[in-house]
Design a protein around this motif. Structure first.
Motif, mmCIF file in Angstrom:
data_model
loop_
_atom_site.group_PDB
_atom_site.id
_atom_site.type_symbol
_atom_site.label_atom_id
_atom_site.label_comp_id
_atom_site.label_asym_id
_atom_site.label_seq_id
_atom_site.Cartn_x
_atom_site.Cartn_y
_atom_site.Cartn_z
ATOM 1 N N GLY A 44 0.432 -1.516 -0.113
ATOM 2 C CA GLY A 44 -0.028 -0.303 0.258
ATOM 3 C C GLY A 44 0.839 1.424 0.180
ATOM 4 O O GLY A 44 0.552 2.252 -0.796
ATOM 5 N N ARG A 45 2.107 1.535 0.508
ATOM 6 C CA ARG A 45 2.771 2.771 1.148
ATOM 7 C C ARG A 45 3.772 2.832 -0.358
ATOM 8 O O ARG A 45 3.583 3.257 -0.958
ATOM 9 C CB ARG A 45 3.900 2.261 2.175
ATOM 10 N N GLU A 48 0.611 4.227 -2.953
ATOM 11 C CA GLU A 48 1.101 5.367 -2.470
ATOM 12 C C GLU A 48 1.432 6.431 -3.162
ATOM 13 O O GLU A 48 1.718 7.339 -3.664
ATOM 14 C CB GLU A 48 0.644 5.149 -1.205
ATOM 15 N N ARG A 49 3.465 5.840 -2.883
ATOM 16 C CA ARG A 49 4.133 6.674 -4.057
ATOM 17 C C ARG A 49 4.120 7.033 -4.364
ATOM 18 O O ARG A 49 4.416 7.941 -5.646
ATOM 19 C CB ARG A 49 5.534 5.728 -2.912
ATOM 20 N N MET A 52 1.092 9.707 -6.006
ATOM 21 C CA MET A 52 1.268 10.415 -6.063
ATOM 22 C C MET A 52 2.659 11.744 -6.331
ATOM 23 O O MET A 52 2.542 12.275 -6.575
ATOM 24 C CB MET A 52 1.993 10.622 -4.159
ATOM 25 N N ARG A 61 -6.485 11.268 -2.505
ATOM 26 C CA ARG A 61 -5.793 9.560 -1.352
ATOM 27 C C ARG A 61 -6.067 9.017 -2.236
ATOM 28 O O ARG A 61 -7.728 8.814 -3.076
ATOM 29 C CB ARG A 61 -6.510 10.427 -0.050
ATOM 30 N N CYS A 62 -5.342 8.402 -1.437
ATOM 31 C CA CYS A 62 -5.690 6.574 -2.317
ATOM 32 C C CYS A 62 -6.502 5.949 -1.013
ATOM 33 O O CYS A 62 -7.473 4.907 -1.341
ATOM 34 C CB CYS A 62 -4.330 5.967 -2.110
ATOM 35 N N PHE A 64 -6.665 4.808 1.679
ATOM 36 C CA PHE A 64 -5.224 2.798 2.725
ATOM 37 C C PHE A 64 -5.261 3.981 3.988
ATOM 38 O O PHE A 64 -4.946 5.288 3.981
ATOM 39 C CB PHE A 64 -4.005 3.039 1.804
ATOM 40 N N ALA A 80 -8.387 -0.546 2.765
ATOM 41 C CA ALA A 80 -8.541 0.258 1.556
ATOM 42 C C ALA A 80 -10.083 1.278 1.833
ATOM 43 O O ALA A 80 -10.942 0.236 2.116
ATOM 44 C CB ALA A 80 -8.478 -0.067 0.678
ATOM 45 N N ARG A 93 -5.960 2.334 -8.452
ATOM 46 C CA ARG A 93 -5.266 1.956 -6.961
ATOM 47 C C ARG A 93 -4.514 0.220 -6.956
ATOM 48 O O ARG A 93 -3.743 -0.305 -6.374
ATOM 49 C CB ARG A 93 -6.903 1.659 -5.799
ATOM 50 N N HIS A 134 6.773 7.399 0.534
ATOM 51 C CA HIS A 134 6.661 8.082 -0.063
ATOM 52 C C HIS A 134 7.244 9.024 -0.114
ATOM 53 O O HIS A 134 7.211 9.361 -1.386
ATOM 54 C CB HIS A 134 5.044 8.390 0.275
#
Length: 155
Positions: A44-45, A48-49, A52, A61-62, A64, A80, A93, A134
């Motif tokens: 997930g991280r 997101e990284r 973004m 935003r994701c 998460f 999520a 996602r 991220h």
């Protein structure tokens, strides 16, 4: 998570073209890896990284979240939120999560993949450091001990 698991554990391809995961010398099944308490907080991280940096907007935003969980592989649990106003659509996602799983865990590569180095590296990393992933530069990411392909299946 179910969609990512379906992507990781495809049944429409022959057995010899599937990915088999190993950790600490034993098999680890895809439903353990792609579970809320498995590798999902890390993936997930990473997703997101990537999103973004790609979408360069601060409005989206994701959705998460990472909740402390002693039973989790990394001491946390992933969830999520449903995609709504301000939270990215599931299709974006899922694509980002699948790309992270491919890059970090070798998802989709036929053969035997050892993910022990990934687990050991990130398990030793404090949660606040994982949270700031991220912000990590790409050149630093290339130094990670990612998965190791132990045995590739013949084509």
């Amino acid at each position: 998570m179910e969609a990512l698991l379906a992507t990781a554990e495809r049944e429409d391809i022959p057995e010899n073209q599937r990915t088999t995961y190993w950790i600490d010398g034993g098999i680890m099944y895809a439903d353990e890896i792609f579970s809320a308490q498995g590798f999902m907080p890390l993936l997930g991280r990473m997703a997101e990284r990537k999103l973004m940096r790609t979408l360069t907007t601060t409005d989206i935003r994701c959705g998460f979240s990472y909740i402390p969980d002693r039973a989790g592989m990394f001491g946390e649990c992933f969830s999520a939120a449903p995609s709504t106003e301000g939270i990215l659509e599931d299709s974006l996602r899922l694509a980002a999560l699948a790309e992270a799983a491919h890059d970090v865990l070798g998802m989709g590569k036929p053969g035997v993949i050892d993910i022990t180095p990934v687990f050991e590296f990130f398990r030793a990393m404090p949660r606040d450091q994982r949270t700031s992933l991220h912000q990590v530069e790409d050149k630093e990411l290339k130094q990670w001990p990612l998965y190791q392909q132990l045995q590739a299946q013949p084509a």
